[in-house]
Design a protein around this motif. Structure first.
Motif, short mmCIF file in Angstrom:
data_model
loop_
_atom_site.label_atom_id
_atom_site.label_comp_id
_atom_site.label_asym_id
_atom_site.label_seq_id
_atom_site.Cartn_x
_atom_site.Cartn_y
_atom_site.Cartn_z
N LEU A 64 -8.28 4.33 -7.56
CA LEU A 64 -7.91 3.15 -6.77
C LEU A 64 -7.71 1.94 -7.66
CD1 LEU A 64 -7.42 2.16 -3.87
CD2 LEU A 64 -9.83 1.58 -3.73
N LEU A 69 -2.02 8.31 -9.64
CA LEU A 69 -1.42 9.18 -8.63
C LEU A 69 -2.28 10.44 -8.49
CD1 LEU A 69 2.33 8.82 -9.61
CD2 LEU A 69 0.94 7.37 -8.14
N GLU A 70 -3.08 10.47 -7.44
CA GLU A 70 -3.96 11.63 -7.27
C GLU A 70 -3.16 12.81 -6.74
OE1 GLU A 70 -7.61 10.96 -5.12
OE2 GLU A 70 -8.12 13.09 -5.17
N VAL A 71 -3.43 13.98 -7.30
CA VAL A 71 -2.81 15.21 -6.82
C VAL A 71 -3.89 16.26 -6.63
CG1 VAL A 71 -0.58 14.78 -7.93
CG2 VAL A 71 -2.33 16.03 -9.16
N ARG A 560 -26.32 4.42 10.37
CA ARG A 560 -25.25 5.41 10.27
C ARG A 560 -23.90 4.77 10.52
NH1 ARG A 560 -27.49 10.83 13.30
NH2 ARG A 560 -29.13 11.25 11.79
N GLY B 44 0.60 15.88 -3.18
CA GLY B 44 0.88 14.70 -4.01
C GLY B 44 0.05 13.52 -3.54
N PRO B 45 0.30 12.32 -4.11
CA PRO B 45 -0.56 11.18 -3.81
C PRO B 45 -0.74 10.85 -2.32
CG PRO B 45 0.80 10.72 -5.71
CD PRO B 45 1.28 12.03 -5.17
N PRO B 46 0.34 10.77 -1.50
CA PRO B 46 0.04 10.44 -0.09
C PRO B 46 -0.70 11.58 0.62
CG PRO B 46 2.43 10.42 -0.52
CD PRO B 46 1.78 10.87 -1.77
N CYS B 48 -2.79 13.72 -0.75
CA CYS B 48 -4.17 13.67 -1.22
C CYS B 48 -4.96 12.59 -0.52
CB CYS B 48 -4.17 13.31 -2.70
SG CYS B 48 -4.63 14.66 -3.72
N ASN B 52 -8.20 13.20 1.75
CA ASN B 52 -9.46 12.49 1.48
C ASN B 52 -9.93 11.71 2.69
OD1 ASN B 52 -9.32 13.49 -1.10
ND2 ASN B 52 -8.55 11.58 -1.99
N ARG B 59 -16.88 13.94 7.39
CA ARG B 59 -18.25 13.82 6.90
C ARG B 59 -19.02 12.77 7.72
NH1 ARG B 59 -17.17 14.17 1.13
NH2 ARG B 59 -17.98 16.25 0.74
N LEU B 64 -22.93 13.00 8.61
CA LEU B 64 -23.80 11.81 8.63
C LEU B 64 -24.31 11.55 10.04
CD1 LEU B 64 -24.98 9.54 6.86
CD2 LEU B 64 -22.96 8.18 7.38
N GLU B 65 -23.38 11.49 10.99
CA GLU B 65 -23.72 11.16 12.38
C GLU B 65 -24.72 12.16 12.97
OE1 GLU B 65 -22.24 8.79 14.58
OE2 GLU B 65 -23.16 9.58 16.41
N MET B 557 -5.77 -6.94 -6.31
CA MET B 557 -7.10 -6.76 -6.88
C MET B 557 -8.19 -7.06 -5.84
SD MET B 557 -6.45 -5.53 -9.76
CE MET B 557 -8.11 -5.42 -10.46
N ARG B 560 -8.39 -4.13 -3.46
CA ARG B 560 -9.00 -2.97 -4.10
C ARG B 560 -10.51 -3.09 -4.08
NH1 ARG B 560 -5.39 -1.64 -9.48
NH2 ARG B 560 -3.51 -1.09 -8.33
N GLY B 563 -12.01 -2.25 -0.98
CA GLY B 563 -11.86 -0.85 -0.60
C GLY B 563 -10.67 -0.60 0.32
N ARG B 567 -0.52 -1.01 -2.11
CA ARG B 567 0.44 -0.92 -3.21
C ARG B 567 1.35 -2.15 -3.19
NH1 ARG B 567 2.82 4.69 -5.16
NH2 ARG B 567 2.53 3.45 -7.04
N ASP B 569 5.09 -3.40 -3.84
CA ASP B 569 6.46 -2.94 -4.06
C ASP B 569 7.32 -4.14 -4.45
OD1 ASP B 569 8.98 -1.91 -4.16
OD2 ASP B 569 8.83 -0.78 -2.27
N LEU B 585 5.97 6.56 4.58
CA LEU B 585 4.69 6.95 3.99
C LEU B 585 3.54 6.66 4.95
CD1 LEU B 585 5.18 5.73 0.33
CD2 LEU B 585 4.78 8.08 1.04
#
Lengths: 651, 651
Positions: A64, A69-71, A560, B44-46, B48, B52, B59, B64-65, B557, B560, B563, B567, B569, B585
């Motif tokens: 981040l 570029l995460e793959v 939580r 690829g990145p999007p 991934c 995630n 999770r 967690l819950e 920044m 980021r 969290g 991006r 452009d 995207l």
């Protein structure tokens, strides 16, 4: 390095730590009820939470924060790719089999073990003190037969020592010579061994129902990233430099793994492939932010001189002095250090060691490892290699895919070169079906050859060119067919294969080493390891009195929802015992629910490391926890602004 | 189901969507520069980022819950474990080989394809309208030869239809009979095929350097969880019920995978194993919170009647009426629905389908699938199976490990039973080395046999007992050696093997189906998919004017650190084009940086779905984004409290 002492002066006792980690289910041998398989471990709930927290932090710190570029590429990999990358040929260890017992030994480890035992026996015979190397001891599965106190010739001692110093450099035939020369046998049975054979460390399988697509489980995530280079460059709108990143399992079929989590057959890796222009000194645009960070460096030269003395130096100076090759490599070394310190690694137990020339992987041009000191010795936890253009080049050559960067030149480049013109019209009729093959062979001629042939053509009016598979392998061409001239070509676009700087993280190794660092630095030390603690808050009702239950439950649900991992412990053990149990799990904070809480909705918040407590309203306590967990405030900040609580001793 | 219409009336066009997903690198065929391997895809990145985000939400929502015990077990699994679990024998498909071309067909798919083509030909010959089933069409790799319009006998049509209705029930020999009876051949070459053989769908490998430990890549994460049951129960302080959970890759060596991300050889699963007492109706303590949630249910009975009509019903009523077996199963069905809706699934395209008796996996006692409607038809995305005590029992029986729960009985249980007393002193001398074997055989006698033998013993003074391997296999025992009496035994501890309710999520399938739902429901629809959007905010400077750069960088920044994935452009394309590219995207919000921003530090915030904009100070905009991304406020809330901006049209 023999014994590791902690900051607090305690001697590291691995048995105690590992037994706690297994008992608390941080990790556990896989398939234990079936007898287990060496080198395979499962992570239990606290281990999983730690891994997730490390991965989370890694993703924030690298992907981040640096817009990588995460793959996520498949682990199953067809044979051809790993053949091209060199892994089929070179990703192997040498092993020796005992034909009688069926035991298999890793040849280099065996030579090491036996020669060291003999040197130890020699020292005993000479009446010298024997220093035990814990790292080496830990590697031995079974103790060899008792060391015999046999005195060796001085010359033999020297030979043994020289052999051991170079143990990582020998190939199979050399290991075979050594084994024969020094009569090295099975240490437990004294039986003779078969000569070393290469054993490839990749797990092999077969993809699909027919057996014509052999494949492997990947040994690294890198190859999948390289194969997608072109698509990633497109995704990045042709802009250089950039990095891809990947988090996932890789596999290594170790011959006889030991040393717990440090040498396993299936492991989580986080790898970055940073693509950089090889020209212009591999500068990094954010290097300025890193240049004053101080690292402990152990250079190749120092190691060659037989020392392990590290030098403290800012990364800026290390690059100025040429110790670290370039800014991009240096930038990542500093970023790696920042990451490890965030996790809670002890800075005194972190060093960067440069690889020796003969130690590097087959693809690497330079490499520094971030090593963490543990009871097993200094352990490589992060590798940071300059893989040069190796991988992109071999895959490009094999497949023809343009794994290159093309960028307009600011100034067009003028190139003087020997150019070939073929008279295609006459070419066809002359060579029939071989026409294309002959033409391709001519186009492939080097500049040197072209220059020579141009002269021949002028002098003799004809030339002879090697063309495999056509007539006798030689083809005659005369002036009617071919012209070779020196001309100037103007190139407006520059095409190059990027170099790759690769920081590669072994998450399991980092986890284990960090646990050792955090475990032995608690008393009197600054709070470390809060970032990755599996559970942040323990809720402890004073007893299992019914009036506490709704309060515990409400706190649990509220936290939580705030994303603060917590557990209620309302078992019947004493408060002290319950806190002690959770101290082992690394839970940094505790909330006590007591009769006062029922009356006025205030709670006691306890800090594990200082065992100090504060007391405040529910909202204030929850807000303080959020702030602590997210790193906005330290316990000292909280203690200053909330009233201390001393009424009740829980420890 | 033929064509899928979206809420907005658009017809789903898979070609358009899939080409966009590949172009934008959501996913891409693995090893494409080497020609690719069917059934293997890289994200690829999007893609991934989406994966995630889904895993993250999973999770939070489950682990967690609900305080589940997350574990991470190895994928490499020794043969013996999967032999015990039944996978070595039963996790297989039947395949037919064409001996001439070497082509391999999955037998059931082949029968389906050929018979359907004949039925279609028959309809054409009868002049009836042919409805194309897109789901079936999509499964076909190559088009078979043109359908021949051949009219069939009415009786044959009926036979074909009956065969197709039961296609999932046939084993190999039955498929062989069908293939012979209906003369089914290679659809492209018309060549004869070899009889079907079973093909195990697990990838096989070998663990360690010797070849004596065959293993597989796991077909599910479940087995690793079961093997750790005892340790997890200990970790949970012997408290029942509880659940373990695991997120990781599993593998299935498909015979000939097609249908994109929906049938792949390596896939991410998230599985829960909830352990519950089989007695007492499998109640769930939090069922009350779920009981009013309405689900679309497609029961086994309705399917048997040939219909696919779902019934809308609260889960409470479904359990009352016996449609869903028990509270725990029902609780998870409701929780699964809540999870899928949070992701952005279209509720109109979600149903729960009960498995037919013959359709369930070898271990399942009951099973409901959460299915999502896509252009490929209704796709199983989450399975929710009651695996009964099957797995824990087989592993317990194989290894002797006590994979059971022991709990004190509130009231001791009194059991009347026939007990055997052996006079061990006399036993030894009489049977010598066989003493133990004979004793064990006697102890193993059933209650029925004991009752009968007690009578024999009383009447005849001696009995005969079968003891394998001792003398002739029969051993005589007299009253001096043995006594058999009916007595009362008091049991204070209850021991039982828990049943397992298993919600099992295919993350790739959920991802793809959700993308279809979100992609075709944008216009005029409520905002969906914001939760899992790979990038939340696009920062768009009006132009690449130098004065905008520091502002863009600062916003980037700051976000980021908060969290919020974002991006910049600043390419030279028009603002409208840049927004359009990022709409694809799935980026839900945009910030425009313009000359006004440079003057007064205010910014325009744009909502993708409504294309409406608001304008406010930097702090207000960032706070609004945090609130939107974390789900605390909707765009409508923001629009009400921040001034609308209409000065500049960007679309």
């Amino acid at each position: 390095m023999a014994t590791v002492n902690t900051k607090t002066g305690q001697v590291v006792d691995r048995t105690v730590l590992e037994s706690m980690l297994r008992r608390r289910l941080f990790y556990t041998p896989s398939f234990e009820i079936y007898g287990g398989v060496s080198g395979l471990y499962d992570y239990g709930p606290p281990g999983c939470a730690l891994i997730n927290n490390i991965v989370d932090l890694w993703r924030k710190h690298f992907v981040l924060e640096e817009d990588m570029l995460e793959v996520d590429c498949t682990m199953l990999t067809p044979h051809e790719i790993l053949k091209t990358s060199g892994h089929v040929e070179k990703f192997a260890d040498w092993m020796c089999k005992d034909p009688k017992t069926g035991e298999i030994f890793r040849a280099d480890h065996l030579v090491e073990e036996v020669l060291e035992a003999r040197l130890k026996g020699d020292k005993e015979a000479r009446g010298q003190k024997v220093v035990v190397d814990e790292e080496k001891e830990a590697k031995k599965k079974k103790k060899a037969k008792e060391t015999k106190a046999v005195r060796l010739d001085d010359a033999v001692v020297k030979e043994y020592e020289e052999t051991l110093a170079q143990i990582d450099n020998y190939d199979g035939p050399e290991l075979e010579q050594i084994i024969t020369k020094y009569d090295i046998r099975n240490p437990t049975t004294d039986g003779n061994l078969l000569p070393p054979v290469a054993f490839n460390l990749m797990f092999q399988t077969s993809i699909g129902p027919s057996s014509n697509m052999p494949g492997y489980l990947r040994p690294e995530t890198a190859q999948g990233q390289f194969l997608n280079f072109q698509k990633l460059l497109d995704f990045n709108q042709q802009s250089m430099p950039f990095a891809s990143a990947s988090i996932g399992k890789s596999f290594r079929n170790e011959i006889s793994p030991r040393a717990g989590l440090l040498r396993v057959r299936e492991f989580l890796m986080a790898e970055i492939e940073h693509y950089v222009d090889p020209e212009g000194g591999k500068k990094h645009s954010r290097f300025e932010e890193m240049k004053d960070i101080e690292l402990s460096l152990l250079s190749r030269d120092v190691q060659l001189s037989g020392s392990t003395q590290t030098t403290k130096m800012t990364i800026g100076k290390a690059i100025e002095s040429g110790l670290v090759d370039n800014e991009t490599l240096g930038y990542f070394l500093a970023r790696i250090q920042l990451f490890l310190l965030k996790l809670g690694v002890d800075p005194a137990k972190l060093r960067f060691r440069q690889h020796m020339a003969n130690e590097m992987a087959h693809y690497a041009a330079d490499c520094w490892d971030a090593e963490l000191q543990t009871s097993y010795g200094w352990i490589e936890c992060v590798g940071c290699a300059d893989r040069s253009a190796y991988d992109l080049t071999v895959h490009k050559n094999k497949t023809g895919a343009p794994l290159v960067v093309r960028e307009p030149r600011a100034e067009p480049l003028k190139i003087e070169e020997w150019q070939v013109d073929l008279d295609k019209k006459k070419f066809g009729p002359r060579f029939k079906k071989d026409g294309k093959t002959v033409a391709a062979a001519v186009e492939a001629l080097s500049q040197e050859l072209r220059e020579k042939l141009a002269l021949d053509l002028e002098q003799q009016g004809k030339i002879e060119v090697d063309v495999e598979g056509v007539s006798s392998g030689k083809v005659e061409l005369d002036k009617e067919l071919i012209k070779i001239e020196k001309r100037t070509r103007v190139e407006n676009v520059r095409e190059y294969t990027p170099n790759v700087i690769e920081p590669s993280f072994g998450i399991g190794r980092i986890l284990y080493s960090t646990l050792e660092h955090v475990y032995w630095s608690r008393e009197g030390d600054e709070a470390r390891g809060v970032t990755i603690a599996p559970t942040k808050v323990l809720i402890v009702p004073l007893s299992n009195h019914a009036s506490f239950r709704p309060l515990s439950h409400r706190l649990m649900m509220k936290m939580r929802r705030m994303g603060i991992s917590n557990r209620v412990d309302d078992s019947s053990a004493s408060i002290g015992k319950r806190y002690a149990r959770n101290d082992e799990l690394g839970t940094p904070f505790g909330i006590t629910v007591d009769f006062q809480s029922v009356k006025d909705n205030t709670f006691t918040l306890r800090d594990r490391d200082s065992t100090k407590q504060v007391r405040a309203s529910e909202d204030e306590i929850l807000q303080a926890l959020k702030s602590l967990v997210e790193g906005d405030e330290t316990w000292e900040d909280i203690r200053k602004r909330l009233p201390e609580f001393t009424g009740q001793e829980v420890d």
